[in-house]
Motif scaffolding. Structure first.
Motif, PDB file in Angstrom:
ATOM      1  N   PRO A 193      -7.864   2.801   3.341  1.00 44.46           N
ATOM      2  CA  PRO A 193      -9.256   2.466   3.049  1.00 44.46           C
ATOM      3  C   PRO A 193     -10.229   3.477   3.658  1.00 44.46           C
ATOM      4  O   PRO A 193      -9.898   4.197   4.605  1.00 44.46           O
ATOM      5  N   LYS A 194     -11.424   3.485   3.101  1.00 47.14           N
ATOM      6  CA  LYS A 194     -12.459   4.376   3.608  1.00 47.14           C
ATOM      7  C   LYS A 194     -13.199   3.766   4.798  1.00 47.14           C
ATOM      8  O   LYS A 194     -13.788   4.476   5.595  1.00 47.14           O
ATOM      9  N   ASP A 195     -13.164   2.428   4.920  1.00 52.00           N
ATOM     10  CA  ASP A 195     -13.856   1.800   6.051  1.00 52.00           C
ATOM     11  C   ASP A 195     -12.965   1.841   7.295  1.00 52.00           C
ATOM     12  O   ASP A 195     -11.811   2.223   7.241  1.00 52.00           O
ATOM     13  N   ASN A 196     -13.528   1.458   8.430  1.00 52.16           N
ATOM     14  CA  ASN A 196     -12.748   1.495   9.669  1.00 52.16           C
ATOM     15  C   ASN A 196     -12.363   0.097  10.148  1.00 52.16           C
ATOM     16  O   ASN A 196     -11.975  -0.075  11.290  1.00 52.16           O
ATOM     17  N   LYS A 197     -12.438  -0.900   9.267  1.00 54.98           N
ATOM     18  CA  LYS A 197     -12.046  -2.257   9.642  1.00 54.98           C
ATOM     19  C   LYS A 197     -10.542  -2.454   9.574  1.00 54.98           C
ATOM     20  O   LYS A 197     -10.006  -3.395  10.140  1.00 54.98           O
ATOM     21  N   THR A 198      -9.854  -1.577   8.852  1.00 57.88           N
ATOM     22  CA  THR A 198      -8.404  -1.648   8.741  1.00 57.88           C
ATOM     23  C   THR A 198      -7.805  -0.491   9.530  1.00 57.88           C
ATOM     24  O   THR A 198      -8.277   0.632   9.436  1.00 57.88           O
ATOM     25  N   ARG A 199      -6.773  -0.781  10.292  1.00 57.92           N
ATOM     26  CA  ARG A 199      -6.130   0.204  11.149  1.00 57.92           C
ATOM     27  C   ARG A 199      -4.698   0.397  10.655  1.00 57.92           C
ATOM     28  O   ARG A 199      -3.786  -0.289  11.087  1.00 57.92           O
ATOM     29  N   PRO A 200      -4.495   1.344   9.717  1.00 61.92           N
ATOM     30  CA  PRO A 200      -3.142   1.539   9.193  1.00 61.92           C
ATOM     31  C   PRO A 200      -2.165   1.964  10.277  1.00 61.92           C
ATOM     32  O   PRO A 200      -2.522   2.652  11.234  1.00 61.92           O
ATOM     33  N   LEU A 201      -0.925   1.540  10.125  1.00 60.49           N
ATOM     34  CA  LEU A 201       0.150   1.880  11.049  1.00 60.49           C
ATOM     35  C   LEU A 201       0.414   3.378  10.972  1.00 60.49           C
ATOM     36  O   LEU A 201       0.672   3.916   9.905  1.00 60.49           O
ATOM     37  N   LYS A 202       0.339   4.044  12.092  1.00 58.35           N
ATOM     38  CA  LYS A 202       0.552   5.497  12.143  1.00 58.35           C
ATOM     39  C   LYS A 202       2.012   5.823  11.820  1.00 58.35           C
ATOM     40  O   LYS A 202       2.932   5.078  12.169  1.00 58.35           O
ATOM     41  N   ASP A 203       2.215   6.967  11.173  1.00 56.60           N
ATOM     42  CA  ASP A 203       3.561   7.364  10.759  1.00 56.60           C
ATOM     43  C   ASP A 203       4.528   7.453  11.937  1.00 56.60           C
ATOM     44  O   ASP A 203       5.677   7.020  11.833  1.00 56.60           O
ATOM     45  N   LEU A 204       4.096   8.021  13.069  1.00 56.49           N
ATOM     46  CA  LEU A 204       4.976   8.153  14.231  1.00 56.49           C
ATOM     47  C   LEU A 204       5.415   6.786  14.751  1.00 56.49           C
ATOM     48  O   LEU A 204       6.589   6.569  15.055  1.00 56.49           O
ATOM     49  N   THR A 205       4.471   5.848  14.795  1.00 56.04           N
ATOM     50  CA  THR A 205       4.789   4.492  15.247  1.00 56.04           C
ATOM     51  C   THR A 205       5.758   3.827  14.278  1.00 56.04           C
ATOM     52  O   THR A 205       6.746   3.222  14.682  1.00 56.04           O
ATOM     53  N   LYS A 206       5.476   3.969  13.007  1.00 50.86           N
ATOM     54  CA  LYS A 206       6.336   3.377  11.977  1.00 50.86           C
ATOM     55  C   LYS A 206       7.748   3.960  12.042  1.00 50.86           C
ATOM     56  O   LYS A 206       8.737   3.222  11.998  1.00 50.86           O
ATOM     57  N   GLU A 207       7.852   5.269  12.177  1.00 50.11           N
ATOM     58  CA  GLU A 207       9.162   5.911  12.264  1.00 50.11           C
ATOM     59  C   GLU A 207       9.923   5.407  13.491  1.00 50.11           C
ATOM     60  O   GLU A 207      11.130   5.119  13.419  1.00 50.11           O
ATOM     61  N   SER A 208       9.226   5.251  14.598  1.00 47.08           N
ATOM     62  CA  SER A 208       9.861   4.750  15.819  1.00 47.08           C
ATOM     63  C   SER A 208      10.350   3.315  15.645  1.00 47.08           C
ATOM     64  O   SER A 208      11.444   2.963  16.105  1.00 47.08           O
ATOM     65  N   ILE A 209       9.558   2.483  14.978  1.00 47.09           N
ATOM     66  CA  ILE A 209       9.962   1.094  14.718  1.00 47.09           C
ATOM     67  C   ILE A 209      11.261   1.063  13.919  1.00 47.09           C
ATOM     68  O   ILE A 209      12.196   0.337  14.256  1.00 47.09           O
TER      69      ILE A 209
END
Length: 189
Positions: A16-32
């Motif tokens: 999204p263009k707004d800052n109300k949503t905080r997408p999961l960062k790729d590094l965090t996702k890869e680690s999970i």
């Protein structure tokens, strides 16, 4: 932001263009996913798993699950500012039977009563300022939404001190940048 592995590896995930949503960062996702696939503290058969993605946002976690061939993902999101992006990201996959989107209030009294099967992984990524998400953990436990050997993955701000109410035990906990990821399972009763 992209899909890291599997059949959709490299596919762009719109955000999204707004800052109300905080997408999961790729590094965090890869680690999970490295922990899911290689941990000796729990055993999850990802391909045969049913996933519940709560506070889905743009769908980054659930889409990664779909790319890795899971059985089914239920995405739950009700923020109108991100729902069109979640739907666009999922339509781009051209999968139609492997996922479902629920536009529900997760905190609603009857929310967890609608599931006809238990989940192997429940991913919770509430807004960092959400102080009530522990109520969801209580409902998950009381309504038996998680499989006996399933796990809950909670993504929070690294400074949060969350109370898991002795309902779940922390199997593993890692910090990545401003994020903290906790892997939970049923506590021994």
């Amino acid at each position: 932001m992209r899909v890291i592995s599997g059949s959709f590896k490299g596919k762009k995930i719109f955000k999204p263009k707004d800052n109300k949503t905080r997408p999961l960062k790729d590094l965090t996702k890869e680690s999970i996913f490295n922990i899911i696939e290689h941990s000796n503290k729990f055993k999850i058969d990802l391909i045969n798993s049913n996933i519940l993605d709560l506070f889905s946002g743009v769908g980054s976690f659930g889409i990664e699950c779909l790319s890795r061939g899971v059985k089914k993902v239920i995405f739950v999101e009700n923020y109108s500012g991100v729902l069109p992006i979640l739907k666009k990201n999922l339509l781009n996959l051209k999968l139609y039977n492997e996922y479902e989107i629920l536009e529900n209030d997760i905190y609603g009294n009857n929310f967890f009563l609608n599931f006809y099967k238990k989940f192997d992984i429940i991913f919770l990524d509430p807004p960092f300022k959400d102080k009530n998400f522990h109520l969801l953990l209580i409902k998950i436990k009381n309504l038996k939404v998680l499989n006996k050997n399933g796990i809950i993955i909670v993504h929070r701000h690294k400074t949060e001190t969350d109370n898991f109410s002795n309902i779940f035990k922390i199997i593993e906990q890692k910090k990545y940048g401003i994020s903290k990821v906790s892997f939970l399972s049923f506590s021994n009763e």
